[in-house]
Design an enzyme around this catalytic site. Structure first.
Site, PDB file in Angstrom:
ATOM      1  N   THR A 158       0.843  -1.189   0.000  1.00  0.00           N
ATOM      2  CA  THR A 158       0.000   0.000   0.000  1.00  0.00           C
ATOM      3  C   THR A 158       0.880   1.241   0.000  1.00  0.00           C
ATOM      4  O   THR A 158       2.056   1.195   0.362  1.00  0.00           O
ATOM      5  CB  THR A 158      -0.890   0.073   1.249  1.00  0.00           C
ATOM      6  OG1 THR A 158      -0.049   0.262   2.409  1.00  0.00           O
ATOM      7  CG2 THR A 158      -1.728  -1.166   1.413  1.00  0.00           C
ATOM      8  N   ASP A 159       0.309   2.366  -0.394  1.00  0.00           N
ATOM      9  CA  ASP A 159       0.943   3.636  -0.103  1.00  0.00           C
ATOM     10  C   ASP A 159       0.780   3.901   1.392  1.00  0.00           C
ATOM     11  O   ASP A 159      -0.016   3.265   2.068  1.00  0.00           O
ATOM     12  CB  ASP A 159       0.314   4.752  -0.943  1.00  0.00           C
ATOM     13  CG  ASP A 159       1.263   5.921  -1.176  1.00  0.00           C
ATOM     14  OD1 ASP A 159       2.228   6.066  -0.409  1.00  0.00           O
ATOM     15  OD2 ASP A 159       1.028   6.689  -2.127  1.00  0.00           O
ATOM     16  N   TRP A 160       1.525   4.866   1.895  1.00  0.00           N
ATOM     17  CA  TRP A 160       1.600   5.070   3.340  1.00  0.00           C
ATOM     18  C   TRP A 160       0.243   5.505   3.919  1.00  0.00           C
ATOM     19  O   TRP A 160      -0.339   6.490   3.511  1.00  0.00           O
ATOM     20  CB  TRP A 160       2.664   6.113   3.639  1.00  0.00           C
ATOM     21  CG  TRP A 160       4.027   5.547   3.931  1.00  0.00           C
ATOM     22  CD1 TRP A 160       4.840   5.895   4.964  1.00  0.00           C
ATOM     23  CD2 TRP A 160       4.759   4.551   3.201  1.00  0.00           C
ATOM     24  NE1 TRP A 160       6.013   5.178   4.935  1.00  0.00           N
ATOM     25  CE2 TRP A 160       5.992   4.334   3.862  1.00  0.00           C
ATOM     26  CE3 TRP A 160       4.480   3.792   2.063  1.00  0.00           C
ATOM     27  CZ2 TRP A 160       6.941   3.421   3.428  1.00  0.00           C
ATOM     28  CZ3 TRP A 160       5.427   2.887   1.620  1.00  0.00           C
ATOM     29  CH2 TRP A 160       6.637   2.709   2.298  1.00  0.00           C
TER      30      TRP A 160
END
Length: 842
Positions: A742-744
């Site tokens: 995932t992105d952060w």
């Protein structure tokens, strides 16, 4: 070590730092008072490469005999962009922070080279002299007239700043950070003035005044993308787009201005006359954004609907001139080969780019007028020198996606092969005739086009169509070229067919091995147990710890498993601790795959030096609109140019063995407004032909270690929770064998990610008062509950852990941990390139 990452505080710090760089008023020096501290040799090498890349990425848009300048010229430099607001990068996670001594602005480069710079003009741009709002000094007519008497030439530098988390405004204004922090319920105090796409009155007045009094005026554009220069383009004698040129970009620009290097950059995007000319301007910036332009992005729109751009895709001038001749066109099976001879017919050394386009036939599916299918850049050619280039591409790259059948199809008819040095300077050199329709790949109907058409209708947004009345761009003599071009019949039986796999929604469960000993990753390497045995022996807590944060055995439950931490680092413009390369859009403007591969090699060397395992780059989102806040860290509006550049940099990184690259943000994260919650509403055909295609090329031809899902939804589903994207397309159809993260603090940070095939949740956050959904304990409880009620299977959770550990087995971090040679552990073997290029020596 126990980590507490307060997501809201970190994000706020990121934005504040970006705002600081956007609005800062001072720089303490013009040229260094003392020598900067010596850099490690690996960074010195990167710095020299960064200069070479910037030189090749600068695009000469106009030149009426003004450039190159005589080194003895007396120069007046106007505009805060010369120094105070000179941007080497955009803000946000792609920003590579450097000490001031490492950044070379244009003014610093001119002074360092001993250029006779008008100090009275440049001194006016010190902070105390700058107006509060506009950052441009209001010279009087008399002051400009006197400057013209003292100098031979004027440089006017116009800059624009963009950053992660906000898009470039169309028009400048006082920017209240609260409007794009509404979702987080945060409020920054005060407002900041940001310039937009349009030139502002003070900029136009400055350029007008300078042009009235100087015979030679050079406009230098330190901008992330195209901006609205149409009102002044006829007034100046020369225009250079330099983008965000990296830490030594000032030297590169100076070298081009004074003729040490002949410009060879070509635009990786279309430069329109008006912002309204971009078809996405009708459907841009909302939370639920309908991609109303369908497949007609960039030049595919301008060429299909015959709209004249200010500067076309692929355009760029040189100080020299070139002649290109096609010596041969041949077809073998589905491979189409062009042999082109390029000769430098001018007075300066230089490089040229051969661009190959295909115009598909009209048929049941509407199509764009032409599509880039291959390109190649020459070596440096001295005046009078020639080079022969052979370019081979697969005709299947001209296929269209049929939403009804879920397949890629070449429709029958004549495919026109064109070549030239921009999308608007090509000529037809062959007609490839296909006697019947051919399905080249059977995929699946996966991405919910019904949602796209329904939502567009609900919102009252018309979808752009190419009706029979639409006449594409043409040029004098085109019909004669088509009639004269040789006809080559393609045998349909010799075009390969591929069928994508259908990976299971419920993967099998790895069984616990019959062993009392704790299975470690060393055991897997040394052949005592399989990776499946290791995963099968893990508890639910261990499996979750493998998948959250890439922490390896620093997670308490994994302390005995001997798993290395896969340390990640941003970003697309260079490693955080490394060289600040020119932004990706400038590197794309080089159209030089060998050079981009060398950038990757250098990034990989710096990763080994900094002990980084995973580079969170390259970025592969599409330049859908010039206002996109992160356009600078993405390559292009064209998926082939973007995908092949990304593949080149990934191959370079991973050639160092033991370190890997990450493609991001998967997919349709093409605006920053509402990015955490936005819904990108896109037809399956546009997704596959435009927005997914760059990722597909890079996955298939570079084998990256990782892919990062995006914040946004795609047709109503968060990308990292979308099985049909993360598993169906990425693994089933493309054969991806790395892991997805995932992105952060993404909204995909939940147990549904494991079901979708999004393997890693980033970052590890024990608890968060802001991103409560992305807290470790919250996810652990989610997983236990989902396993108990059958929503999540153990096999799905194990699959995610397996995918991450499979990559860990390739890492230099593991080789160091085990004390073994990297070559005994893993050696990267790059796949073939998307198209083939052979060049003779000049």
């Amino acid at each position: 070590m126990k980590k507490k990452l307060l997501a809201g505080v970190l994000l706020l710090a990121l934005i504040l730092s970006s705002l600081y760089f956007a609005t800062r008023k001072t720089r303490r020096r013009i040229i260094p008072e003392e020598a900067p501290p010596a850099l490690p040799s690996v960074l010195e090498e990167g710095r020299e490469l960064a200069r070479s890349v910037a030189e090749e990425g600068i695009v000469l848009l106009k030149n009426e005999g003004v450039l190159p300048l005589d080194p003895r010229s007396r120069v007046a430099v106007f505009g805060t962009g010369q120094h105070t607001t000179w941007w080497y990068h955009e803000g946000g996670s792609a920003f590579v922070p450097l000490s001031p001594n490492r950044v070379v602005t244009l003014l610093e480069a001119l002074l360092a080279y001993g250029v006779k710079v008008d100090e009275e003009i440049s001194a006016a741009y010190v902070p105390e002299s700058l107006p509060t709002k506009t950052n441009e000094f209001p010279f009087t007519e008399e002051e400009v007239r006197r400057a013209a008497e003292r100098n031979d030439v004027a440089l006017v530098v116009i800059s624009r700043y963009t950053s992660e988390d906000f898009d470039l405004p169309r028009r400048g204004g006082w920017f209240d950070a609260g409007w794009w922090f509404t979702y987080y319920r945060m409020q920054l105090q005060g407002s900041y003035y940001f310039r937009g796409w349009e030139l502002e009155e003070d900029e136009i007045n400055l350029i007008d005044a300078v042009c009235r009094h100087f015979d030679k005026v050079v406009l230098i554009l330190n901008t992330p993308h195209a901006i609205g220069i149409a009102p002044i383009v006829e007034k100046v004698g020369a225009i250079l787009w330099v983008g965000y040129p990296g830490e030594v970009g000032g030297y590169a620009v100076a070298n081009v201005i004074f003729g040490k290097v002949s410009p060879s950059g070509k635009l990786p995007f279309t430069w329109a006359r008006r912002w309204e000319d971009y078809p996405s301007s009708r459907c841009w910036g909302s939370q639920d954004v309908v991609y109303c332009e369908s497949i007609y992005v960039g030049y595919r729109y301008f060429d299909t609907f015959d709209l004249e751009p200010l500067y076309p895709f692929g355009f760029g001038l040189s100080y020299t001139s070139f002649e290109m001749q096609v010596e041969r066109v041949a077809v073998e099976g589905s491979a189409v080969t062009l042999a082109v001879k390029v000769t430098n017919t001018g007075r300066y050394p230089g490089k040229e780019v051969v661009q190959v386009y295909v115009t598909p036939p009209a048929g049941r599916l509407e199509k764009e007028h032409q599509r880039l299918v291959a390109f190649a850049k020459t070596d440096l050619l001295q005046p009078g020198e020639s080079q022969s280039i052979e370019i081979a591409f697969d005709i299947a790259s001209a296929a269209s996606y049929d939403e009804a059948g879920g397949s890629w199809i070449l429709e029958q008819g004549a495919y026109l092969v064109r070549f030239g040095n921009s999308s608007r300077s090509t000529r037809v050199v062959a007609k490839l005739v296909l006697p019947r329709d051919v399905v080249v790949e059977k995929a699946a109907v996966r991405l919910n086009s019904e949602y796209y058409y329904r939502r567009a209708e609900e919102k009252g947004i018309p979808i752009l169509r190419r009706t029979p009345e639409v006449k594409p761009w043409s040029y004098l003599g085109e019909n004669a070229e088509i009639a004269k071009a040789p006809t080559i019949v393609i045998d349909p039986e010799r075009i390969a067919f591929r069928e994508g796999a259908a990976p299971p929604y419920y993967p099998p469960t790895y069984e616990k091995p019959d062993a009392d000993a704790v299975v470690t990753l060393r055991d897997v390497v040394e052949g005592r147990y399989s990776l499946g045995d290791l995963v099968g022996q893990m508890s639910v807590e261990e499996l979750v710890d493998v998948t959250i944060g890439l922490r390896g055995s620093s997670a308490p439950s994994l302390s005995k498993r001997g798993i290395p931490e896969l340390v990640p680092s941003d970003g697309p413009n260079g490693l955080k601790a490394g060289t600040a390369f020119p932004a990706a859009v400038v590197r794309a403007a080089t159209w030089n795959l060998e050079l981009e591969r060398e950038v990757g090699r250098q990034v990989g060397r710096e990763m080994l030096w900094a002990r980084i395992s995973v580079w969170l780059a390259p970025g592969l989102n599409t330049h859908r609109n010039p206002l996109g806040g992160r356009n600078a860290e993405y390559y292009s509006e064209d998926p082939l140019l973007a995908g092949t550049m990304a593949a080149a940099v990934v191959k370079g990184v991973q050639s160092n063995n033991g370190v890997g690259a990450t493609l991001k943000h998967f997919v349709a994260n093409d605006q920053e407004a509402y990015r955490w919650v936005s819904d990108s509403i896109v037809s399956e055909r546009a997704l596959r032909e435009i927005y997914l295609k760059a990722f597909e090329i890079a996955v298939k031809t570079a084998k990256p270690w990782a892919v990062m899902s995006s914040y946004n939804k795609v047709n109503g589903v968060y990308s990292g929770n979308y099985f049909n994207l993360c598993t169906g397309v990425l693994r089933g159809e493309w054969g991806f064998d790395g892991f997805v993260m995932t992105d952060w603090w993404s909204r995909s940070y939940n147990f549904r990610a494991y079901i979708a095939g999004n393997d890693a949740l980033m970052p590890y956050t024990e608890e968060s008062s802001w991103a409560t959904w992305a807290a470790y304990s919250f996810v652990v409880n989610q997983v236990k509950e989902a396993l108990a009620n059958g929503t999540l299977t153990l096999g799905q959770l194990q699959r995610s852990a397996y995918n991450i550990l499979k990559v860990a087995l390739r890492s230099r971090a593991l080789a160091v941990m085990l004390g073994v040679s990297q070559s005994d552990l893993y050696t990267y073997e790059p796949p073939p390139d998307y198209f083939k290029v052979k060049k003779t020596q000049p």
